[in-house]
Structure formats: structure tokens, C-alpha cells
Design an enzyme around this catalytic site. Structure first.
Site, PDB file in Angstrom:
ATOM      1  N   GLU A  70      -4.093 -10.359  11.335  1.00 24.81           N
ATOM      2  CA  GLU A  70      -3.284 -10.622  10.141  1.00 24.81           C
ATOM      3  C   GLU A  70      -4.114 -10.501   8.864  1.00 24.81           C
ATOM      4  O   GLU A  70      -3.637 -10.000   7.861  1.00 24.81           O
ATOM      5  CB  GLU A  70      -2.624 -12.003  10.216  1.00 24.81           C
ATOM      6  CG  GLU A  70      -1.498 -12.088  11.246  1.00 24.81           C
ATOM      7  CD  GLU A  70      -0.329 -11.148  10.969  1.00 24.81           C
ATOM      8  OE1 GLU A  70      -0.195 -10.648   9.842  1.00 24.81           O
ATOM      9  OE2 GLU A  70       0.451 -10.895  11.900  1.00 24.81           O
ATOM     10  N   TYR A 153       1.144 -17.357   4.263  1.00 21.97           N
ATOM     11  CA  TYR A 153       1.530 -16.248   5.141  1.00 21.97           C
ATOM     12  C   TYR A 153       0.741 -16.282   6.451  1.00 21.97           C
ATOM     13  O   TYR A 153       1.313 -16.250   7.546  1.00 21.97           O
ATOM     14  CB  TYR A 153       1.323 -14.883   4.449  1.00 21.97           C
ATOM     15  CG  TYR A 153       1.453 -13.779   5.448  1.00 21.97           C
ATOM     16  CD1 TYR A 153       2.704 -13.436   5.967  1.00 21.97           C
ATOM     17  CD2 TYR A 153       0.336 -13.134   5.977  1.00 21.97           C
ATOM     18  CE1 TYR A 153       2.841 -12.477   6.956  1.00 21.97           C
ATOM     19  CE2 TYR A 153       0.452 -12.174   6.959  1.00 21.97           C
ATOM     20  CZ  TYR A 153       1.709 -11.847   7.438  1.00 21.97           C
ATOM     21  OH  TYR A 153       1.842 -10.909   8.436  1.00 21.97           O
ATOM     22  N   ASP A 171       5.239 -12.086   3.887  1.00 23.39           N
ATOM     23  CA  ASP A 171       4.329 -11.150   3.220  1.00 23.39           C
ATOM     24  C   ASP A 171       5.167 -10.181   2.393  1.00 23.39           C
ATOM     25  O   ASP A 171       6.382 -10.379   2.223  1.00 23.39           O
ATOM     26  CB  ASP A 171       3.443 -10.426   4.248  1.00 23.39           C
ATOM     27  CG  ASP A 171       4.223  -9.443   5.114  1.00 23.39           C
ATOM     28  OD1 ASP A 171       5.485  -9.445   5.062  1.00 23.39           O
ATOM     29  OD2 ASP A 171       3.592  -8.655   5.839  1.00 23.39           O
TER      30      ASP A 171
HETATM   31  N1  ADE Z   1       1.740  -6.437   9.091  1.00 24.64           N
HETATM   32  C1  ADE Z   1       1.451  -7.716   8.897  1.00 24.64           C
HETATM   33  N2  ADE Z   1       1.482  -8.397  10.043  1.00 24.64           N
HETATM   34  C2  ADE Z   1       1.780  -7.511  11.013  1.00 24.64           C
HETATM   35  C3  ADE Z   1       1.943  -7.579  12.400  1.00 24.64           C
HETATM   36  N3  ADE Z   1       1.770  -8.727  13.047  1.00 24.64           N
HETATM   37  N4  ADE Z   1       2.249  -6.462  13.057  1.00 24.64           N
HETATM   38  C4  ADE Z   1       2.408  -5.311  12.396  1.00 24.64           C
HETATM   39  N5  ADE Z   1       2.276  -5.166  11.095  1.00 24.64           N
HETATM   40  C5  ADE Z   1       1.957  -6.254  10.391  1.00 24.64           C
END
Ligand code: ADE
Length: 382
Positions: A70, A153, A171
């Protein structure tokens, strides 16, 4: 929740498989915002189950892996994150290893991702987790929030994806999808708007499958309701529920108030070579790109004659000076517009710069992306 073949106000797109899962909304009783999100949950989860991309951090959603992925995903696209994630997990397979890693090695693993304080915060948080939480990320949204570098987030993503705790993870993708779903024209860059969206999601999100719900919203934002292009509404499970689509507002939502333009700084980058060795220097330990390495550079756009004079004043024996091209790098608040010169020296300038060979440059010293055009020049790739 009523499930119907038709979907009330707006019949589902022919060919939109999710029409059947849409919840009835009547003209007389349209959903309020929480009701609309609640109604989105079933089609969203069903879509996620069959459309989620297979990604390394999803295959084994352990807390440490979710956390690292993340933070990396806040920097760049999924495809770009994959090799970084693989290398990081191999080098630092658990929180204990991260807590003990040397900063320069950590920054080398992060090289190119940007926002290097995020990497430093990972290590700080790992040290705290080892000291205070027995080496395991806490299974609590509030405790996660206390760790360095973990905001709402990331805390929401770890809590929901790794531990199944029903908290939101908002996000940029989620802000876009939900503000379109609700036709909200509020400025998504405002922290208060994000906070209200988090409160609203927390109140209505499903208590089970919280991780899939959050990732479903993120996934729609990444591959359907895409940033900067035409949304692929005919593939969207929220087609009928989406108010921005129904009201023709997809071009104006999400809304962002215009930002003030970035400051432009001109810099001249000096690629100093003595035999096989190249000059680098460490940046100051505070401010932009703190403690990373860089090619020597000076303010302004120097002509070759000015660059030559500047170097001679520093005691350099300049054999030759050749233009190495222009490059631009955009940071959040500033843009560097760079002019480069490749300069062949008679001897190294040890007292002033660190001279390293190309292997050390590649493997040891973290050099930020801002200089990637000149790394290519040094490596003979451009
Ligand atoms: N962007 C942010 N978190 C994500 C996730 N867990 N999988 C794919 N794209 C992402």
C-alpha cells in the site's frame, strides 16, 4: 435489499452483466448518499470476485505485505510496483528485517519510487512494532494510525484487507469513484471532504468482506473509472447507480480546485568523469531528496563556457565538455528544468566529490529519479 432484473430509474446497459444485481431505485424515492453506497456493495463485491487482478500482495494478504504494497502503491502504478515489491520482500521478508535494515540499503530498495521519507517511516514504524507490538502490526485501526507514515488510508487498508476490520480505505481512486457515484462536486483535495467520505463509508460499508469492498472500489478506480481518461462505464458494476453518469457530469467530477502553479528551477547537471569513475555527492540531510546521492549540479542554465569556468574555479582539470541533453523532473511543488554536460576530467577531485564506478552507482548509492536521464547518459544508454 431488493434485487431485481431491472434497475428502476435507469435500466441497465444492454450487455452490462451487473444490471441484474442492481438494487431497485424508484423515481419517487431516490437513494440518499449513504443508501446509494449501501446499494453499491452487492454489485461491487460480485464484480470484484470475478474481475480483481491477481496481484502478489492479494495472493497472500498478510499484514506486512499489505502494508508495504500500500505504501508503494501510493507512489506509482501497480505494474511499476510489482518488481519493487518482489525485491523488497526478498531483501526484507519480515518486520524484524525491516527494523534492522541500514538506511542506505533501504533507500536503494526504494530508489526510483520517490518520496523517500515514506521508506524512512517504514523503518521507524517497524522499529516501533518490534518494540511495542511484539513484531506484529496491530489489528486495530486506531493503533495502526499511531505508527509513523500510516495515515487513515493505509490504516484502513491494512485493517480491512489483512484483518477484515470494517473500516474504509479512501485513496484517490475511491475519492473519484464515490464522488462520481454520488455526483458530489466537492473538492476532493480538501481533507474535510475525504474525512466526510470516510465517515459515510464507515457507516454503511458491509461488516463482512470489508477488504474486498475497499479493494473493489480501488479496483474500479484503477481499471474502470480510470483517472485522466474516458471512464469505461459499460464495464462498470455501478453503471445504473452512478449519478455523475446519469447526470452527464463525468467530465467535471471529481472536482479539484485549481492549484497554484509549481515553481520552476533551472539547474545545470555536471557529469564529471575521470577514467572509469563518476562524481556524485550526498544531498543535505534535510529538505527535498534528503540524504540521497546526486550528480553535482548548480543553479541556473550554464553555457559550456560558464560550466568550464565554474569547474576551473574549483580546481578541476577539464579535458573536454560535451552537452548531455536537457531533462525535466516534476516534484509536487517544484519543477527542475535541467541542462547537462558530460565533462572529462584529468584527475578525480576527491576533496570535493565522491568518485564511484558504474557498478557502485548502480548497486550501492541511492540516486533519485530526477537524475534518471543522466544515469542513462553515464551508462551509454542515450
Ligand atoms: N492501489 C492502492 N491499493 C491497491 C491495491 N490494494 N491493489 C491494487 N491497486 C491499489
Amino acid at each position: 435489499m431488493k434485487i431485481d432484473d431491472k434497475d428502476g430509474l435507469d435500466s441497465g446497459m444492454p450487455g452490462n452483466l451487473y444490471g441484474r444485481l442492481q438494487v431497485m431505485e424508484s423515481e419517487k424515492a431516490p437513494f440518499d448518499p449513504p443508501g446509494r453506497i449501501r446499494a453499491a456493495a452487492a454489485p461491487l463485491l460480485s464484480w470484484y470476485d470475478s474481475h480483481a487482478r491477481i496481484l502478489p500482495w492479494r495472493e497472500r494478504p498478510e499484514p506486512y505485505r499489505v502494508w508495504i504494497s500500500e505504501i508503494m502503491l501510493q507512489q506509482t502504478r501497480v505494474e511499476a510496483v510489482k518488481p519493487y515489491f518482489g525485491r523488497f520482500m526478498e531483501a526484507l521478508p519480515d518486520i524484524g528485517a525491516l527494523a534492522q535494515v541500514e538506511e542506505e540499503r533501504l533507500l536503494k530498495l526504494w530508489e526510483g519510487l520517490g518520496y523517500y521519507n515514506r521508506a524512512r517511516n517504514l523503518k521507524k514504524a517497524a522499529v516501533t512494532v518490534v518494540e511495542n507490538y511484539d513484531g506484529r502490526l496491530p489489528a486495530s485501526y486506531e493503533e495502526l494510525l499511531k505508527l509513523p507514515g500510516i495515515g487513515s488510508y493505509t490504516a484502513g487498508a491494512i485493517a480491512s484487507i489483512a484483518y477484515g476490520i470494517p473500516v474504509p480505505a479512501v485513496d484517490g481512486n475511491v475519492l473519484r469513484v464515490v464522488s462520481r457515484l454520488l455526483a458530489s462536486r466537492e473538492d476532493i483535495l480538501k481533507p474535510s471532504v475525504k474525512r466526510r467520505m470516510e465517515d459515510c463509508l464507515r457507516a454503511v460499508m458491509p461488516q463482512k468482506r470489508a477488504g474486498a469492498f475497499n479493494q473493489g472500489l480501488i479496483e474500479i478506480g484503477a481499471i474502470v473509472c480510470i483517472p485522466g481518461g474516458q471512464p469505461r462505464c459499460d464495464e462498470c458494476p455501478l453503471y445504473s447507480l452512478c449519478l455523475a453518469r446519469r447526470q452527464g457530469l463525468l467530465d467535471s467530477i471529481p472536482y479539484r480546485a485549481p492549484k497554484k502553479p509549481r515553481k520552476v528551477e533551472e539547474r545545470t547537471v555536471l557529469l564529471l568523469e575521470a577514467g572509469d569513475m563518476v562524481a556524485i555527492e550526498k544531498r543535505a540531510d534535510k529538505g527535498l531528496l534528503a540524504s540521497l546521492y546526486q550528480f553535482p549540479n548548480v543553479e541556473g542554465r550554464l553555457t559550456p563556457q560558464e560550466a568550464d569556468r565554474t569547474l576551473k574555479a574549483l580546481g578541476a582539470g577539464v579535458k573536454d565538455i560535451v552537452p548531455a541533453g536537457e531533462a525535466k523532473h516534476v516534484f509536487s511543488h517544484v519543477e527542475w528544468h535541467m541542462t547537462g554536460y558530460r565533462i572529462l576530467l584529468e584527475h578525480v577531485m576527491e576533496e570535493r566529490y565522491l568518485f564511484v564506478n558504474r557498478r557502485e552507482l548502480r548497486e550501492k548509492y541511492p540516486i533519485p529519479n530526477a537524475f534518471s536521464a543522466y544515469i542513462k547518459v553515464i551508462n551509454g544508454e542515450s
